[in-house]
Motif scaffolding. Structure first.
Motif, PDB file in Angstrom:
ATOM      1  N   ALA A 105       0.974  -1.254  -0.250  1.00 35.57           N
ATOM      2  CA  ALA A 105      -0.198   0.251  -0.101  1.00 35.57           C
ATOM      3  C   ALA A 105       0.684   1.169   0.070  1.00 35.57           C
ATOM      4  O   ALA A 105       1.610   1.544   0.776  1.00 35.57           O
TER       5      ALA A 105
ATOM      6  N   GLU B 126       1.365   9.676   7.199  1.00 36.34           N
ATOM      7  CA  GLU B 126       0.656   8.417   6.690  1.00 36.34           C
ATOM      8  C   GLU B 126      -0.642   7.335   5.954  1.00 36.34           C
ATOM      9  O   GLU B 126      -1.132   6.395   5.621  1.00 36.34           O
TER      10      GLU B 126
ATOM     11  N   GLU C 113       0.263   4.916   2.913  1.00 37.55           N
ATOM     12  CA  GLU C 113      -0.855   3.988   3.122  1.00 37.55           C
ATOM     13  C   GLU C 113      -2.201   4.342   2.909  1.00 37.55           C
ATOM     14  O   GLU C 113      -2.279   2.900   2.816  1.00 37.55           O
ATOM     15  N   THR C 114      -2.287   4.654   3.924  1.00 33.62           N
ATOM     16  CA  THR C 114      -3.653   4.787   4.082  1.00 33.62           C
ATOM     17  C   THR C 114      -4.929   4.049   3.383  1.00 33.62           C
ATOM     18  O   THR C 114      -5.923   3.361   2.654  1.00 33.62           O
TER      19      THR C 114
ATOM     20  N   LEU D  83      -4.485   1.615   0.951  1.00 29.97           N
ATOM     21  CA  LEU D  83      -4.495   0.406   1.877  1.00 29.97           C
ATOM     22  C   LEU D  83      -6.036  -0.227   1.484  1.00 29.97           C
ATOM     23  O   LEU D  83      -6.912  -0.321   1.117  1.00 29.97           O
TER      24      LEU D  83
ATOM     25  N   ILE E 191      -1.184  -8.007   2.488  1.00 29.64           N
ATOM     26  CA  ILE E 191      -0.757  -6.837   2.327  1.00 29.64           C
ATOM     27  C   ILE E 191       1.195  -6.459   3.101  1.00 29.64           C
ATOM     28  O   ILE E 191       1.371  -6.775   4.408  1.00 29.64           O
TER      29      ILE E 191
ATOM     30  N   VAL F  16       3.355  -2.959   5.961  1.00 30.16           N
ATOM     31  CA  VAL F  16       3.052  -2.412   6.659  1.00 30.16           C
ATOM     32  C   VAL F  16       3.645  -1.278   8.107  1.00 30.16           C
ATOM     33  O   VAL F  16       4.247  -1.985   8.657  1.00 30.16           O
TER      34      VAL F  16
ATOM     35  N   ARG G  32      -2.769   2.396  11.965  1.00 26.63           N
ATOM     36  CA  ARG G  32      -3.620   2.969  11.291  1.00 26.63           C
ATOM     37  C   ARG G  32      -4.593   2.177   9.774  1.00 26.63           C
ATOM     38  O   ARG G  32      -5.742   1.207   9.509  1.00 26.63           O
ATOM     39  N   SER G  33      -3.259   1.167   9.199  1.00 28.24           N
ATOM     40  CA  SER G  33      -3.346   0.409   8.368  1.00 28.24           C
ATOM     41  C   SER G  33      -3.938  -1.185   9.676  1.00 28.24           C
ATOM     42  O   SER G  33      -4.585  -1.477   8.753  1.00 28.24           O
TER      43      SER G  33
END
Length: 421
Positions: free
Chosen positions: A182, A209, A212-213, A216, A232, A235, A239-240
């Protein structure tokens, strides 16, 4: 039948909930008996393992092997030997080789070179898209049939949501697992570390962040729609973890890993512009690190190496210009054990995250039980040493253990009953 006899080892195996001192008898690549001598046969070799731990071999869900294509960074022999020194019996090689692992010929080449080296077993990850360009689908079925255990695009972007959906639909049709990273490259563009107070103070461009989120969220929505088997990779933020947990609670087949570096360090390590800590994904906040550790402790998150060896010149540039990555194979298990000695993880949780859970993700079995293949590590938990360049098998000396005193050392590694280092 001729047996390898391992005497007085402390067997620690979370898969079978075993923690006991016993003798182990191995023949024809498998464990025949534990705690009792076989009825027939003779002992060919006895290893006194008094004071040593016998653990299931470590399995890496993602390391960068520089061969083929990058001889200045290492060879198949140097890096798989380094992996053995760190406790690994099996390692998944990422497909960002040169040429890219997007054809069956390259997959076979990687397997042949690894077999010739004779150290850790290499499980190739094939490229999801041709040339990792994120546009044209690679021939997934051909790569899978050639020996790729899963497909990945490393941290290279997929062109758009439509291409990602097609990749997932195709993989789901043939039940081919995808290792997805992600990373929204438009949000991450130009960044070299975690976006936060440290980056602001040091005047370095940060990676939020949300890089990534947001990516994701896209992956999880499309995975739910297509039913693909998704893992995934890498990470890095709390939050992920919450998003992945929510997806699992809704019945999705989602697994995940985090690099060891993200459990050991935070963005505070970048203070001083030490390019060793220029890694992708970036080292994030202490709150993120604690969230990752909690997920590992709960058995929800595997630990990968994200091993990326570099020559000295690659890390000598200013922080933002240095090549990202950290050499991790040598001393991996002793480094990971610092989380146990610090009281942040239990020993069972650590072994589960580096061996049992990765095996389950790959559809393998990795345990120290009767009738199991003998893929195992003998580990001395008490030996303490200061790590020097001479101790490293990897050609990449961008290793965080250099100059440090570490407790614990891998003594022997066995694959299918054969001692390989």
């Amino acid at each position: 039948m001729r047996y390898l006899h391992i005497q007085n080892a402390r067997i620690i195996d979370p898969a079978s909930q075993t923690d006991t001192i016993a003798d182990v008898f191995v023949a024809n690549g498998a464990i025949r008996t534990i705690g009792r001598r076989p009825d027939a046969g003779e002992i060919e070799e006895t290893i006194d393992a008094t004071g040593l731990w016998l653990l299931p071999g470590l399995i890496d869900l993602g390391g960068h092997l520089p061969e083929p294509g990058f001889p200045q960074k290492g060879t198949m022999a140097s890096e798989t030997k380094a992996a053995c020194a760190g406790g690994f019996t099996h390692i998944c090689s990422l497909p960002d080789t040169k040429p890219v692992a997007d054809t069956s010929a390259v997959i076979k080449l990687i397997e042949e070179k690894a077999a010739k080296a004779g150290y850790a077993r290499v499980l190739p990850l094939g490229a999801m898209t041709q040339g990792l360009a994120g546009e044209q689908l690679a021939n997934m079925v051909t790569l899978f049939e050639a020996g790729a255990v899963a497909l990945s695009n490393v941290r290279q972007p997929i062109r758009d949501s439509y291409v990602l959906r097609r990749l997932m639909e195709y993989a789901a049709t043939y039940d081919i697992p995808l290792f997805l990273t992600a990373n929204d490259v438009t949000l991450a563009a130009g960044g070299c570390m975690h976006e936060g107070e440290v980056a602001t103070r040091m005047g370095l461009a940060g990676i939020p962040e949300t890089a990534e989120t947001i990516a994701l969220a896209q992956i999880l929505l499309l995975a739910e729609q297509t039913g693909v088997r998704a893992h995934i990779s890498q990470v890095s933020c709390g939050r992920s973890i919450r998003m992945i947990t929510d997806a699992r609670q809704r019945g999705m087949r989602i697994s995940a890993d985090t690099p060891l570096a993200n459990l050991l360090y935070t963005d505070a390590q970048v203070t001083g512009y030490n390019s060793l800590y220029n890694v992708q994904p970036p080292l994030r906040s202490e709150a993120d690190r604690q969230a990752l550790i909690a997920a590992v402790a709960a058995g929800d998150l595997a630990i990968s190496s994200n091993h990326r060896p570099h020559e000295i010149a690659a890390k000598k540039a200013p922080f933002s210009d240095a090549e990202s990555g950290m050499s991790q194979y040598d001393c991996f298990l002793p480094m990971a054990m610092t989380l146990v000695s610090a009281g942040e993880l239990s020993l069972d949780a650590l072994i589960n995250a580096v061996s049992v859970l990765p095996a389950q993700i790959l559809g393998m079995a990795q345990s120290v039980q009767e009738n199991s293949a003998f893929n195992a590590v003998l580990f001395d938990p008490e030996t303490e040493r200061t790590i020097t360049a001479r101790d490293l098998n990897s050609r990449g000396h961008n290793h965080p253990a250099l100059g440090r005193s570490l407790k614990g050392q891998v003594q022997r590694v066995f694959i299918d009953g054969q001692q390989i280092c």
